[in-house]
Design an enzyme around this catalytic site. Structure first.
Site, PDB file in Angstrom:
ATOM      1  N   ASP A  16       0.817  -1.210   0.000  1.00 40.67           N
ATOM      2  CA  ASP A  16       0.000   0.000   0.000  1.00 40.67           C
ATOM      3  C   ASP A  16       0.854   1.264   0.000  1.00 40.67           C
ATOM      4  O   ASP A  16       0.647   2.178  -0.803  1.00 40.67           O
ATOM      5  CB  ASP A  16      -0.926   0.016   1.222  1.00 40.67           C
ATOM      6  CG  ASP A  16      -2.099  -0.941   1.077  1.00 40.67           C
ATOM      7  OD1 ASP A  16      -2.334  -1.439  -0.050  1.00 40.67           O
ATOM      8  OD2 ASP A  16      -2.769  -1.205   2.089  1.00 40.67           O
ATOM      9  N   ASP A  74       0.342  -0.618   5.751  1.00 37.02           N
ATOM     10  CA  ASP A  74      -0.756  -1.341   5.124  1.00 37.02           C
ATOM     11  C   ASP A  74      -2.060  -0.933   5.805  1.00 37.02           C
ATOM     12  O   ASP A  74      -2.155  -0.892   7.031  1.00 37.02           O
ATOM     13  CB  ASP A  74      -0.543  -2.850   5.251  1.00 37.02           C
ATOM     14  CG  ASP A  74      -1.394  -3.630   4.262  1.00 37.02           C
ATOM     15  OD1 ASP A  74      -1.015  -3.715   3.083  1.00 37.02           O
ATOM     16  OD2 ASP A  74      -2.449  -4.160   4.668  1.00 37.02           O
TER      17      ASP A  74
END
Length: 226
Positions: free
Chosen positions: A104, A117
């Protein structure tokens, strides 16, 4: 930055319209405000506050590949135990091929590099549901410990191959898992630590042992350091 176009797309994707769409967008705006403005202690001189992060010191949705000529569940569980993670119950056939994933967010803060994340899991409606014990249980139940370990290895090796001055003892920060529904500036434990934050730093020594299972010759280019 305006979130409205992204919020509109989210509402459309979820099939919300009219009043339902407005409620959904308002709730999401509130959650974003909480997450972006909650100080996150990471063992650095300053807590990380995402709203203050330098956009030039981050990389979004980083793709990585890790070659795996033969990855065994038992060996991986042992490394996870060394890392202080829960790998009990993990089982799979020997893996031959490549592991591919997207991280991410990779960011630099106070001279250290972190993986972040986002998790939208609904663990409950109160602060207690996002306390460390609840987050640990969710990390174990969902297999996120393994995910965190592989993300750590990918970024550790990326930095080692792309940055000549990389010293993991000095520059490797760790992995941040933010359970978004539980991150709020006023949700803290008795020690003043924020709820909804799971933070783990696997040691460089453990990452080096794990790296032996993924030959460096096949490591793909991931770009320049943020």
């Amino acid at each position: 930055r305006s979130w409205e176009p992204a919020l509109d797309r989210m509402a459309t994707r979820l099939g919300a319209s009219g009043e339902a769409a407005q409620i959904l967008k308002a709730q999401t705006r509130e959650m974003l405000g909480h997450v972006l403005n909650t100080p996150l202690p990471l063992g650095t001189p300053r807590a990380l506050q995402l709203s203050q992060m330098d956009p030039t010191r981050r990389r979004v949705e980083m793709e990585f590949h890790l070659p795996s000529p033969r990855l065994e569940a038992l060996a991986l569980r042992q490394v996870m135990q060394e890392a202080g993670m829960d790998g009990e119950g993990m089982s799979f056939s020997d893996l031959t091929g490549y592991l591919k994933g997207y991280i991410d967010l990779v960011l630099e803060h106070d001279g250290r590099f972190f993986v972040l994340d986002w998790k939208s899991n609904h663990l409950g409606s109160s602060a207690a549901h996002y306390a460390p014990a609840s987050l640990w249980a969710a990390m174990t139940r969902e297999g996120y410990h393994l995910q965190a370990l592989l993300y750590s290895l990918a970024v550790h090796r990326w930095l080692g191959t792309r940055w000549r001055g990389y010293n993991p003892h000095q520059h490797w920060g760790g992995v941040i898992y933010l359970f978004l529904r539980g991150v709020r500036p006023d949700w803290q434990d008795d020690q003043g630590q924020p709820m909804g934050l799971h933070f783990h730093r696997t040691s460089p020594e453990v990452l080096d042992r794990l790296s032996a299972w993924f030959p460096a010759a096949g490591h793909h280019h991931l770009g320049n350091a943020p």
